[in-house]
Design a protein around this motif. Structure first.
Motif, mmCIF file in Angstrom:
data_model
loop_
_atom_site.group_PDB
_atom_site.id
_atom_site.type_symbol
_atom_site.label_atom_id
_atom_site.label_comp_id
_atom_site.label_asym_id
_atom_site.label_seq_id
_atom_site.Cartn_x
_atom_site.Cartn_y
_atom_site.Cartn_z
ATOM 1 N N LYS A 1 101.105 105.534 54.796
ATOM 2 C CA LYS A 1 101.065 104.596 53.684
ATOM 3 C C LYS A 1 99.907 104.880 52.711
ATOM 4 C CE LYS A 1 101.412 99.768 52.554
ATOM 5 N NZ LYS A 1 101.601 98.421 53.011
ATOM 6 N N PRO A 2 98.689 105.182 53.198
ATOM 7 C CA PRO A 2 97.620 105.498 52.230
ATOM 8 C C PRO A 2 97.939 106.730 51.380
ATOM 9 C CG PRO A 2 96.682 105.100 54.397
ATOM 10 C CD PRO A 2 98.168 105.115 54.556
ATOM 11 N N GLN A 3 98.615 107.703 51.962
ATOM 12 C CA GLN A 3 98.990 108.898 51.206
ATOM 13 C C GLN A 3 99.978 108.560 50.096
ATOM 14 O OE1 GLN A 3 100.411 111.500 54.239
ATOM 15 N NE2 GLN A 3 98.366 112.143 54.849
ATOM 16 N N LEU A 4 100.917 107.660 50.369
ATOM 17 C CA LEU A 4 101.877 107.258 49.346
ATOM 18 C C LEU A 4 101.204 106.452 48.242
ATOM 19 C CD1 LEU A 4 104.984 106.351 51.509
ATOM 20 C CD2 LEU A 4 104.644 108.350 50.074
ATOM 21 N N ILE A 5 100.211 105.657 48.596
ATOM 22 C CA ILE A 5 99.475 104.895 47.585
ATOM 23 C C ILE A 5 98.712 105.845 46.672
ATOM 24 C CG2 ILE A 5 97.581 103.266 47.249
ATOM 25 C CD1 ILE A 5 98.571 101.843 49.813
ATOM 26 N N ILE A 6 98.059 106.836 47.253
ATOM 27 C CA ILE A 6 97.332 107.827 46.452
ATOM 28 C C ILE A 6 98.294 108.589 45.559
ATOM 29 C CG2 ILE A 6 95.969 109.955 46.572
ATOM 30 C CD1 ILE A 6 94.723 108.804 49.143
ATOM 31 N N PHE A 7 99.458 108.957 46.088
ATOM 32 C CA PHE A 7 100.452 109.669 45.296
ATOM 33 C C PHE A 7 100.942 108.802 44.140
ATOM 34 C CE2 PHE A 7 104.841 111.210 44.569
ATOM 35 C CZ PHE A 7 104.512 112.469 44.116
ATOM 36 N N GLY A 8 101.157 107.520 44.394
ATOM 37 C CA GLY A 8 101.568 106.606 43.325
ATOM 38 C C GLY A 8 100.518 106.494 42.237
ATOM 39 N N ILE A 9 99.250 106.465 42.636
ATOM 40 C CA ILE A 9 98.160 106.408 41.652
ATOM 41 C C ILE A 9 98.119 107.690 40.823
ATOM 42 C CG2 ILE A 9 95.642 106.368 41.431
ATOM 43 C CD1 ILE A 9 95.641 104.449 43.860
ATOM 44 N N LEU A 10 98.326 108.838 41.481
ATOM 45 C CA LEU A 10 98.353 110.106 40.748
ATOM 46 C C LEU A 10 99.504 110.155 39.744
ATOM 47 C CD1 LEU A 10 97.513 112.688 43.562
ATOM 48 C CD2 LEU A 10 96.113 112.116 41.582
ATOM 49 N N ILE A 11 100.687 109.688 40.156
ATOM 50 C CA ILE A 11 101.841 109.657 39.249
ATOM 51 C C ILE A 11 101.577 108.716 38.086
ATOM 52 C CG2 ILE A 11 104.264 108.942 39.059
ATOM 53 C CD1 ILE A 11 104.079 111.573 40.381
ATOM 54 N N ALA A 12 101.025 107.530 38.372
ATOM 55 C CA ALA A 12 100.716 106.575 37.313
ATOM 56 C C ALA A 12 99.698 107.165 36.331
ATOM 57 C CB ALA A 12 100.202 105.268 37.905
ATOM 58 N N GLY A 13 98.694 107.863 36.847
ATOM 59 C CA GLY A 13 97.719 108.515 35.984
ATOM 60 C C GLY A 13 98.355 109.568 35.096
ATOM 61 N N PHE A 14 99.300 110.312 35.637
ATOM 62 C CA PHE A 14 99.994 111.339 34.867
ATOM 63 C C PHE A 14 100.799 110.713 33.737
ATOM 64 C CE2 PHE A 14 103.584 114.324 34.263
ATOM 65 C CZ PHE A 14 102.863 115.447 33.917
ATOM 66 N N VAL A 15 101.511 109.644 34.041
ATOM 67 C CA VAL A 15 102.329 108.965 33.025
ATOM 68 C C VAL A 15 101.439 108.338 31.952
ATOM 69 C CG1 VAL A 15 103.902 107.025 32.657
ATOM 70 C CG2 VAL A 15 104.290 108.588 34.557
ATOM 71 N N ILE A 16 100.375 107.679 32.377
ATOM 72 C CA ILE A 16 99.470 107.039 31.415
ATOM 73 C C ILE A 16 98.818 108.079 30.510
ATOM 74 C CG2 ILE A 16 97.276 105.793 31.238
ATOM 75 C CD1 ILE A 16 98.208 104.160 33.683
ATOM 76 N N PHE A 17 98.417 109.197 31.079
ATOM 77 C CA PHE A 17 97.821 110.258 30.259
ATOM 78 C C PHE A 17 98.802 110.748 29.214
ATOM 79 C CE2 PHE A 17 97.266 114.785 29.403
ATOM 80 C CZ PHE A 17 96.030 114.751 28.786
ATOM 81 N N ASN A 18 100.053 110.979 29.618
ATOM 82 C CA ASN A 18 101.031 111.509 28.680
ATOM 83 C C ASN A 18 101.474 110.487 27.636
ATOM 84 O OD1 ASN A 18 101.428 114.265 29.304
ATOM 85 N ND2 ASN A 18 102.310 113.623 31.240
ATOM 86 N N LEU A 19 101.376 109.213 27.948
ATOM 87 C CA LEU A 19 101.771 108.206 26.970
ATOM 88 C C LEU A 19 100.643 107.834 26.009
ATOM 89 C CD1 LEU A 19 103.929 105.729 29.086
ATOM 90 C CD2 LEU A 19 104.710 107.407 27.421
ATOM 91 N N PHE A 20 99.417 107.726 26.509
ATOM 92 C CA PHE A 20 98.351 107.157 25.706
ATOM 93 C C PHE A 20 97.200 108.111 25.380
ATOM 94 C CE2 PHE A 20 100.050 103.556 28.242
ATOM 95 C CZ PHE A 20 100.665 102.894 27.181
ATOM 96 N N PHE A 21 96.892 109.051 26.237
ATOM 97 C CA PHE A 21 95.684 109.855 26.073
ATOM 98 C C PHE A 21 95.965 111.333 25.847
ATOM 99 C CE2 PHE A 21 94.434 106.330 28.958
ATOM 100 C CZ PHE A 21 93.600 105.674 28.067
ATOM 101 N N GLN A 22 96.998 111.649 25.093
ATOM 102 C CA GLN A 22 97.288 113.051 24.846
ATOM 103 C C GLN A 22 96.205 113.671 23.980
ATOM 104 O OE1 GLN A 22 101.157 113.441 23.177
ATOM 105 N NE2 GLN A 22 102.190 113.115 25.116
#
Length: 58
Positions: free
Chosen positions: A2-23
């Protein structure tokens, strides 16, 4: 697992946020950052798969 999936979710969210707002303004730099970030994501996926296979063997 479960902690690994939480970290993976945070990484995915960071990737999406970067591509939407911080290009980056420079397209080449933005592409390089996306490639590096994607490589980190795929490496983490392989780490999760390896740890899952190790747990299944025990």
């Amino acid at each position: 697992m479960k902690p690994q999936l939480i970290i993976f979710g945070i990484l995915i969210a960071g990737f999406v946020i970067f591509n939407l707002f911080f290009q980056l303004k420079d397209e080449r730099s933005n592409t390089a950052v996306n490639i590096i970030y994607s490589s980190i994501l795929f490496a983490y996926i392989s780490f999760m798969a390896y740890s899952l296979i190790r747990k299944m063997k025990k």
